[in-house]
Design a protein around this motif. Structure first.
Motif, mmCIF file in Angstrom:
data_model
loop_
_atom_site.group_PDB
_atom_site.id
_atom_site.type_symbol
_atom_site.label_atom_id
_atom_site.label_comp_id
_atom_site.label_asym_id
_atom_site.label_seq_id
_atom_site.Cartn_x
_atom_site.Cartn_y
_atom_site.Cartn_z
ATOM 1 N N GLN A 161 0.858 -1.183 0.000
ATOM 2 C CA GLN A 161 0.000 0.000 0.000
ATOM 3 C C GLN A 161 0.892 1.231 0.000
ATOM 4 O O GLN A 161 1.883 1.284 0.738
ATOM 5 C CB GLN A 161 -0.935 0.020 1.207
ATOM 6 N N VAL A 162 0.532 2.197 -0.828
ATOM 7 C CA VAL A 162 1.328 3.411 -0.986
ATOM 8 C C VAL A 162 0.418 4.626 -0.848
ATOM 9 O O VAL A 162 -0.694 4.639 -1.380
ATOM 10 C CB VAL A 162 2.034 3.421 -2.364
ATOM 11 N N GLN A 163 0.906 5.628 -0.132
ATOM 12 C CA GLN A 163 0.170 6.891 -0.008
ATOM 13 C C GLN A 163 0.772 7.914 -0.967
ATOM 14 O O GLN A 163 1.987 8.137 -0.978
ATOM 15 C CB GLN A 163 0.232 7.416 1.418
ATOM 16 N N LEU A 164 -0.094 8.537 -1.763
ATOM 17 C CA LEU A 164 0.352 9.533 -2.725
ATOM 18 C C LEU A 164 0.418 10.907 -2.073
ATOM 19 O O LEU A 164 -0.061 11.106 -0.944
ATOM 20 C CB LEU A 164 -0.588 9.565 -3.938
ATOM 21 N N SER A 165 0.993 11.857 -2.760
ATOM 22 C CA SER A 165 1.172 13.202 -2.204
ATOM 23 C C SER A 165 -0.152 13.887 -1.922
ATOM 24 O O SER A 165 -0.222 14.787 -1.083
ATOM 25 C CB SER A 165 2.008 14.061 -3.161
ATOM 26 N N ASP A 166 -1.235 13.470 -2.611
ATOM 27 C CA ASP A 166 -2.543 14.072 -2.348
ATOM 28 C C ASP A 166 -3.270 13.401 -1.185
ATOM 29 O O ASP A 166 -4.422 13.726 -0.904
ATOM 30 C CB ASP A 166 -3.417 14.042 -3.612
ATOM 31 N N GLY A 167 -2.609 12.464 -0.528
ATOM 32 C CA GLY A 167 -3.206 11.784 0.606
ATOM 33 C C GLY A 167 -3.951 10.513 0.254
ATOM 34 O O GLY A 167 -4.279 9.717 1.142
ATOM 35 N N SER A 168 -4.219 10.268 -1.011
ATOM 36 C CA SER A 168 -4.932 9.054 -1.413
ATOM 37 C C SER A 168 -4.008 7.839 -1.311
ATOM 38 O O SER A 168 -2.783 7.958 -1.343
ATOM 39 C CB SER A 168 -5.459 9.199 -2.842
ATOM 40 N N ARG A 169 -4.633 6.675 -1.225
ATOM 41 C CA ARG A 169 -3.876 5.435 -1.050
ATOM 42 C C ARG A 169 -4.320 4.378 -2.066
ATOM 43 O O ARG A 169 -4.278 3.194 -1.787
ATOM 44 C CB ARG A 169 -4.045 4.927 0.384
ATOM 45 N N ILE A 170 -4.747 4.848 -3.222
ATOM 46 C CA ILE A 170 -5.238 3.949 -4.261
ATOM 47 C C ILE A 170 -4.204 3.874 -5.384
ATOM 48 O O ILE A 170 -3.843 4.883 -5.986
ATOM 49 C CB ILE A 170 -6.575 4.443 -4.837
ATOM 50 N N THR A 171 -3.733 2.685 -5.625
ATOM 51 C CA THR A 171 -2.880 2.426 -6.792
ATOM 52 C C THR A 171 -3.372 1.150 -7.454
ATOM 53 O O THR A 171 -4.045 0.324 -6.830
ATOM 54 C CB THR A 171 -1.397 2.266 -6.398
ATOM 55 N N GLU A 172 -3.033 0.975 -8.701
ATOM 56 C CA GLU A 172 -3.436 -0.229 -9.419
ATOM 57 C C GLU A 172 -2.311 -0.638 -10.350
ATOM 58 O O GLU A 172 -2.081 -0.023 -11.389
ATOM 59 C CB GLU A 172 -4.721 0.011 -10.205
ATOM 60 N N LEU A 173 -1.595 -1.662 -9.936
ATOM 61 C CA LEU A 173 -0.464 -2.139 -10.720
ATOM 62 C C LEU A 173 -0.944 -3.001 -11.875
ATOM 63 O O LEU A 173 -1.729 -3.936 -11.690
ATOM 64 C CB LEU A 173 0.490 -2.947 -9.835
#
Length: 721
Positions: free
Chosen positions: A77-89
């Motif tokens: 799980q990764v947190q992006l700079s905008d605070g979201s934690r949604i990624t899809e590899l």
């Protein structure tokens, strides 16, 4: 060819010695298809996929994410700079290479030639964030093992914050398994636990900053009927020495997801643009022939391709350690007297334990001040080592470099060098604090301090101890956004220091210790080829501890000593013969005052030492077979068999005597059915088939805590097998 690719169906077939592991790219996701007994290379690889839908909660993903439809435990799980934690590899491409690459900054299994293994690397990418993940699978040609790890790369324009980065995740199509793991406590390590899986999640983990006495970084799934010799077993072992998690999660559809890696509890990692993060390595072993075959796979792989250095294949010395003989109260004359007695008995190494440095008369002071105590040793360590060497023994030393005493010169000079959080109390354990090994200057100080000793004193062996877990895990040198990295950076710093020391002093045999088995893990074995298994030296308790440890770890890594009676941990009185027989099933030694032995005891010890020297190659390099479990009854048995099956050493132990017991047979394992074996004690000849299918008749043993050792040698081949 260990890795077969079907480009049309995007299927990857990894073939180990007797194992197939198959994954397929489905709708852009790497999906687990099969892991088990070998499938033919010409099997139809286009017919595996059963995924006609897009419900990710039903996909058996190889490296699953959270937040886009899969509600089970994610691998990362990764947190992006905008605070979201949604990624899809999504799958990008693959690469196959000969051999096995090293892991940056981390220990791992290795190969000595490229034809031993092949490595598959899958590249996955999240287009929105720029996150890339490299999934690495190495498959071995000579054993049923597959290693897995992942590299997370920030290919985007902004920093990312890793919240979870596991090493491996495997979805199995059913959950009708038992879970086996190793639990315990200080002086009660590696107790075997087995329980059936059910709906929900079962996790073993450590939050202590080390792999821990409480739970080992290992778990296995077993078919319900599996035992030592039959049934399917899937083993998962983590090459890591810090906080870990290993989880088996059964979903509502009766599938199980097994995941293993760094514990995400109190973990985060700031991943700057262009930077990468390497996960530790998971070693996965499949066995179609029960727990014994799984263990022997781990044993050979870890003994020959995880342990390193000149001592890897050498016979380990028989030692005497002065700790339980003197504790902190010793003189050079007393130590020399113990060494002299040891030399007369054939012992090869004397180890000076705690109390030789600073003003160390108890455990409240001087850790960090690695300078010899001239009050105790007026002529210094070098002179003492010379006296020991003149007795014909090598000289070894105890150190605890990761710790600092508040009452020490080091702490008075550098109170900020310990792990701590400003304004909070500093929790003492064994009246000591933990040095901040995430800091380069701290590691440099320890390297320089130890190097001065190792360069000026003829040290042949080092016992590297660690006597407490990590608390107040913070660093005065790290910014706020990196404080949750410190537990992992501590482990990386430890590995960096050990790499420097073992490279600078390759002649020294290092033994790991953490109050016994608190850090008995594959990560430490990469730098130190043996571990002090437990501070509990009672022969009866050691049956369970050594039996449980053998589930994953080679016998050559298990430190086992004879100690005095009444035993200092449990107060039990056991015969010297039994204590010796138990300790000989490991790296043999003594932890008592040899000068207090009677003449009869000296004769027994001399005979034990002679016997161990004779059988040492068989014990340390042979194949290990468990025959009777101490967790299942009053008797324990195991045996060692040479690679060519021409020699065997059988060890039998009975805890409590029984009145008028029935005749017992002990069935052996690992022999060649076509060989005739001579039982050295009696000269009787037995066929290998008889010994394995009928067994040996056990003699009556009188009294509690008894043992018996048999040596068998092949006489001739009577028929082909």
């Amino acid at each position: 060819m260990p890795i077969i690719v079907d480009e049309q169906s995007q299927t990857f077939h990894l073939k180990a010695k007797d194992t197939s592991y198959i994954l397929q790219i489905v709708n852009g996701y790497p999906v687990h298809v099969y892991w088990g007994q070998p499938l033919r290379e010409d099997s139809n690889l286009s017919n595996f996929s059963v995924y006609s839908h897009t419900n990710l909660d039903r996909y058996a993903q190889e490296y699953p994410q959270y937040g886009s439809g899969d509600f089970r435990s994610p691998a990362y799980q990764v947190q992006l700079s905008d605070g979201s934690r949604i990624t899809e590899l999504v799958y990008q491409d693959y690469r196959i290479s000969a051999g096995k690459p090293k892991l940056e900054g981390l220990p791992s299994v290795y190969v000595e030639s490229e034809d031993e293994a092949e490595t598959l690397e899958l590249t996955l990418a999240d287009e929105y964030s720029g996150l890339k993940v490299l999934l690495r699978y190495t498959v071995f040609a000579g054993c049923n093992a597959i290693t897995r790890s992942a590299v997370l790369i920030n290919g985007g324009q902004e920093s990312l914050r890793i919240l979870r980065a596991l090493s491996a995740s495997v979805d199995m199509e059913k959950s009708d398994y038992d879970m086996l793991y190793l639990a315990g406590a200080w002086t009660r390590e590696t107790q075997i636990e087995r329980r059936p899986l059910g709906p929900g999640s079962f996790k073993v983990e450590s939050r202590r900053g080390m792999s821990s006495h409480q739970l080992n970084p290992f778990l296995a799934l077993l078919s319900p009927e599996a035992n030592e010799d039959q049934g399917e077993v899937y083993g998962f072992s983590l090459v890591y020495s810090g906080n870990f998690t290993a989880d088996a999660e059964v979903d509502s559809m009766g599938c199980v997801r097994v995941s293993i890696g760094i514990n995400p509890f109190e973990f985060a990692w700031q991943l700057e643009r262009g930077a990468s993060f390497q996960t530790p390595e998971a070693v996965m072993v499949y066995s179609a022939d029960g727990l014994g075959a799984m263990s022997r796979t781990y044993h050979k792989l870890y003994r020959t391709r995880l342990c390193r250095g000149v001592h890897r294949d050498q016979e380990r010395p028989i030692l005497v350690n002065n700790w339980e003989a003197t504790y902190f109260d010793f003189t050079a004359d007393k130590l020399e007297a113990i060494a002299k007695s040891g030399a007369e008995l054939g012992i090869e190494l004397f180890v000076l334990d705690d109390g030789w440095f600073g003003k160390r008369n108890d455990d409240t002071t001087s850790l960090g001040d690695w300078v010899e105590d001239r009050n105790k040793l007026p002529e210094g360590l070098n002179e003492l080592a010379g006296r020991i060497n003149r007795q014909g023994l090598q000289f070894g030393l105890w150190v605890e470099p990761e710790m600092v005493s508040p009452d020490s010169g080091l702490y008075r000079r550098h109170p900020d060098w310990c792990l701590h959080v400003e304004g909070r109390r500093r929790t003492l354990a064994r009246t000591q604090l933990v040095l901040d090994f995430s800091r380069q200057e701290v590691r440099d100080y320890i390297f320089d301090s130890l190097s001065r000793i190792f360069s000026s004193v003829p040290v042949a062996y080092i016992k590297w101890d660690m006597n407490r877990g990590l608390s107040e895990i913070g660093s005065a040198a790290a910014p706020p956004e990196r404080q949750m990295e410190i537990a992992h950076r501590y482990v990386l710093g430890l590995y960096e220091l050990l790499e420097r020391l073992t490279s600078a002093f390759p002649h020294i045999l290092f033994e790991s210790c953490a109050s016994g088995g608190g850090r008995f893990d594959p990560g430490m074995l990469y730098y130190m080829p043996q571990t002090w298994t437990s501070d509990n030296t009672d022969a009866v308790e050691r049956l369970k501890i050594q039996y449980g440890t053998s589930m994953v770890y080679p016998i050559s890594t298990i430190g086992a000593h004879v100690s005095a009676v009444p035993n200092h941990q449990v107060g039990r009185l056991t015969p010297l013969t039994t204590r010796g027989d138990v300790a000989m099933s490991g790296n043999f030694g003594y932890e008592l005052d040899l000068t207090k032995f009677t003449e009869e005891e000296k004769d027994q010890v001399a005979a034990q030492v002679t016997r161990y020297k004779r059988f040492r190659p068989l014990v340390q390099q042979g194949e290990f077979f468990r025959l009777k479990s101490p967790f299942a009854g009053n008797e324990t048995a195991w045996m060692f068999v040479s690679e060519d099956q021409r020699e065997a050493l059988v060890c039998f132990f009975r805890v409590l005597a029984q009145p008028n017991p029935p005749q017992s047979w002990l069935r052996l394992k690992g022999l060649n059915a076509g060989y005739d074996y001579v039982l050295e004690e009696s000269g009787e000849v037995y066929g290998g088939d008889r010994l394995m299918h009928m067994g040996l008749i056990l003699p009556p043993l009188h009294g509690d805590f008894t043992s018996k050792i048999y040596y068998l040698k092949a006489e001739q081949t009577s028929f082909s097998s």
